[in-house]
Design an enzyme around this catalytic site. Structure first.
Site, PDB file in Angstrom:
ATOM      1  N   GLY A   1      34.139  40.683  43.845  1.00 41.10           N
ATOM      2  CA  GLY A   1      32.739  40.446  43.559  1.00 41.10           C
ATOM      3  C   GLY A   1      32.380  40.505  42.090  1.00 41.10           C
ATOM      4  O   GLY A   1      31.512  39.755  41.624  1.00 41.10           O
ATOM      5  N   THR A   2      33.026  41.379  41.342  1.00 41.29           N
ATOM      6  CA  THR A   2      32.721  41.489  39.916  1.00 41.29           C
ATOM      7  C   THR A   2      33.092  40.209  39.176  1.00 41.29           C
ATOM      8  O   THR A   2      32.308  39.698  38.362  1.00 41.29           O
ATOM      9  CB  THR A   2      33.453  42.695  39.295  1.00 41.29           C
TER      10      THR A   2
ATOM     11  N   ASN B   1      23.477  46.992  47.478  1.00 42.29           N
ATOM     12  CA  ASN B   1      24.614  47.858  47.783  1.00 42.29           C
ATOM     13  C   ASN B   1      24.264  49.342  47.845  1.00 42.29           C
ATOM     14  O   ASN B   1      24.991  50.128  48.438  1.00 42.29           O
ATOM     15  CB  ASN B   1      25.733  47.646  46.752  1.00 42.29           C
TER      16      ASN B   1
ATOM     17  N   GLN C   1      28.010  42.771  50.096  1.00 44.45           N
ATOM     18  CA  GLN C   1      27.662  43.757  51.120  1.00 44.45           C
ATOM     19  C   GLN C   1      27.348  43.132  52.477  1.00 44.45           C
ATOM     20  O   GLN C   1      27.398  43.818  53.503  1.00 44.45           O
ATOM     21  CB  GLN C   1      26.464  44.596  50.652  1.00 44.45           C
TER      22      GLN C   1
ATOM     23  N   THR D   1      48.290  33.388  38.467  1.00 45.44           N
ATOM     24  CA  THR D   1      49.061  33.244  39.702  1.00 45.44           C
ATOM     25  C   THR D   1      48.275  33.793  40.893  1.00 45.44           C
ATOM     26  O   THR D   1      47.792  34.924  40.861  1.00 45.44           O
ATOM     27  CB  THR D   1      50.397  34.004  39.589  1.00 45.44           C
TER      28      THR D   1
ATOM     29  N   CYS E   1      30.963  51.352  41.711  1.00 45.89           N
ATOM     30  CA  CYS E   1      31.282  50.823  40.388  1.00 45.89           C
ATOM     31  C   CYS E   1      30.536  51.567  39.284  1.00 45.89           C
ATOM     32  O   CYS E   1      30.809  51.372  38.113  1.00 45.89           O
ATOM     33  CB  CYS E   1      30.957  49.337  40.323  1.00 45.89           C
TER      34      CYS E   1
END
Length: 374
Positions: free
Chosen positions: A69-70, A147, A175, A231, A319
Site C-alpha cells: 500500500g505504501t 485504518n 483496509q 524483479t 506504520c
C-alpha cells in the site's frame, strides 16, 4: 497470545502458503528469464494478474504488482505530479502516512496541497471534496475506509465529483480489500496490500485505469510493462491472488463472524468500563474495527499492560508506531487531546474466537482498573 491487531497485519492463510511454495522451491525462476523455469514463473504471474483483475473488476493490463500500500500511494500521488509538473492536490487529513508524507514531499517542489479534514465521526464528504477542487487541481486521495477508526468513506460520490471535474482520484483500499466491494469504476487508481487479507507481506497490487495521466515511480527494466522496474516476486503474486480470491469468496461469512465478535467486545467494554468511548462512526465502519478511548488513561500504557497479559493491540496505524506525536486521524476529527491520547485500536480477524474476545475484555477491565488505581 490473543491477537487483536488484524488491521496492522494478518497471519498467512495456510492455503495461500501452499499455493506459494512451488514457486519458492521448484518453479523459482525469474519471470523475465526466457528458459523454461522463467516461463513457468511468468505463466504463474499472468494467471495471478488475470485473477486479480477479475476480482477488482478491471482489465488485466490495468493491474500492476507493487510492494504494498505504501508504494501504491506514493506511485499514485507522485506519478500524477510527475505527469503534470505542477498543480493542486487534495489529500484527506486522515489518509495513511504514505499519502500524507508524499504530499508533503511534493509541497517542497511547489505543488499546492489541501489536507481535507473529516467530520467528528471521521467521514470526508463528497461536498467538502467538491468545495476544495480548484481549476488547477490534478489529484485527490480519500481512502475507502480509515485504518485507525474504520470509518467507511463515500467513495462512489467522491469519485463522481472528481470525474466530473477531471481530477485523478486515488482510493486506498488497503483496509477494505476482502471486506467491502472494490470501487474500481469510481476511481482512476486504487491500491491493496496482501498481508491485510491473510496473504504474504511486502506485496500488493494497484489498479490504474487505462488512459490515466500518470508517470512511473520506479525506473528499471521492462517489468510490469515498463511501469515498475525490479524483479517480480512470482510466489507473492500467486499468494496475493489466492488470498484475495479466498477473502472475497468468504467475505459474507467472515464479515458476519467478525462483526459479531467486535460488537460483543464493544458491548462489554462500553458498559462495564467507566469512561470508555467509541471513536468514529458507530455504523459506517469496518466490521473488524473498534477504536476506543479510555478517560483518565494513556493509550500507550494500556497497550503495554495488555501486551504483558498476552493481548496484542495498537494505538493507531502500525506504520506510525513509535511516533511521539498524537494520532493525526483522531486529531483531524477534532477530538480533545486527552481522548486522542487515551485511544486504543482493537481489530478482529477470521481466526479470532468468542472465548478470546471475552478473555481480552476481562483482561482490559483489569488493566484499566490498575491504571486508574495504581
Amino acid at each position: 497470545m490473543i491477537y487483536l491487531d488484524n488491521a496492522a497485519t494478518t497471519p498467512l492463510d495456510e492455503a495461500v502458503l501452499n499455493k506459494m511454495l512451488p514457486f519458492m522451491r521448484q518453479s523459482f525462476g525469474n519471470p523475465q528469464s526466457q528458459h523454461s523455469a522463467g516461463r513457468a514463473a511468468a505463466n504463474a504471474v499472468i494467471s495471478a494478474r488475470d485473477k486479480t483483475a477479475q476480482i477488482l473488476g478491471c482489465k488485466s493490463e490495468e493491474v500492476y504488482f507493487v510492494s504494498g500500500g505504501t508504494e501504491a500511494g506514493n506511485t499514485a500521488l507522485k506519478g500524477v505530479c510527475a505527469a503534470h509538473g505542477n498543480g493542486h492536490l487534495i489529500v484527506s487529513a486522515i489518509e495513511h502516512p504514505a499519502l500524507i508524507e508524499s504530499a508533503k514531499d511534493m509541497q517542497k517542489f511547489g505543488f499546492e496541497i489541501t489536507f481535507l479534514k473529516p467530520n467528528s465521526r471521521g467521514i470526508v464528504s463528497a461536498e467538502s471534496v467538491s468545495a476544495a477542487i480548484r481549476p488547477n487541481t490534478i489529484f485527490c486521495a480519500v481512502m475507502a475506509a480509515n485504518n485507525e477508526v474504520g470509518t467507511i468513506q463515500p467513495v462512489k460520490e467522491i469519485g463522481k465529483v472528481c470525474k466530473a471535474r477531471g481530477v485523478f482520484y486515488y482510493c486506498d483500499c488497503v483496509q477494505t480489500a476482502g471486506a467491502l466491494p472494490f470501487p474500481t469504476e469510481h476511481c482512476n487508481a486504487l491500491g491493496i496490500s496482501s498481508h491485510k487479507f491473510y496473504g504474504p507481506r511486502g506485496f500488493g497490487a494497484m489498479f490504474i485505469k487505462n488512459g490515466s495521466k500518470i508517470n512511473r515511480l520506479i525506473s528499471g527494466g521492462m517489468q510490469e510493462r515498463g511501469f515498475r522496474g525490479g524483479t517480480l516476486n512470482a510466489a507473492a503474486a500467486v499468494g496475493l491472488a489466492e488470498a484475495l480470491e479466498i477473502a472475497v469468496n468468504e467475505r459474507e461469512q467472515n464479515n458476519k463472524k467478525i462483526t459479531a465478535l467486535r460488537n460483543g467486545f464493544l458491548k462489554k467494554v462500553l458498559t462495564e468500563i467507566d469512561g470508555a468511548e467509541l471513536n468514529g462512526d458507530e455504523f459506517l465502519r469496518l466490521p473488524s474495527n473498534a477504536n476506543i478511548s479510555f478517560k483518565g488513561c494513556d493509550g500507550e500504557n494500556i497497550l503495554f499492560l495488555l501486551d504483558l497479559n498476552g493481548v496484542a493491540v495498537s494505538t493507531g496505524s502500525a506504520c506510525s508506531a513509535g511516533a511521539v506525536s498524537p494520532s493525526h486521524v483522531l486529531t483531524a476529527m477534532g477530538l480533545p487531546a486527552d481522548r486522542v491520547k487515551s485511544a486504543v485500536r482493537f481489530t478482529f480477524g477470521k481466526y479470532n474466537t468468542e472465548d478470546e474476545v471475552f478473555a481480552a475484555a476481562e483482561i482490559l477491565k483489569k488493566v484499566i482498573k490498575k491504571i486508574k488505581n495504581p
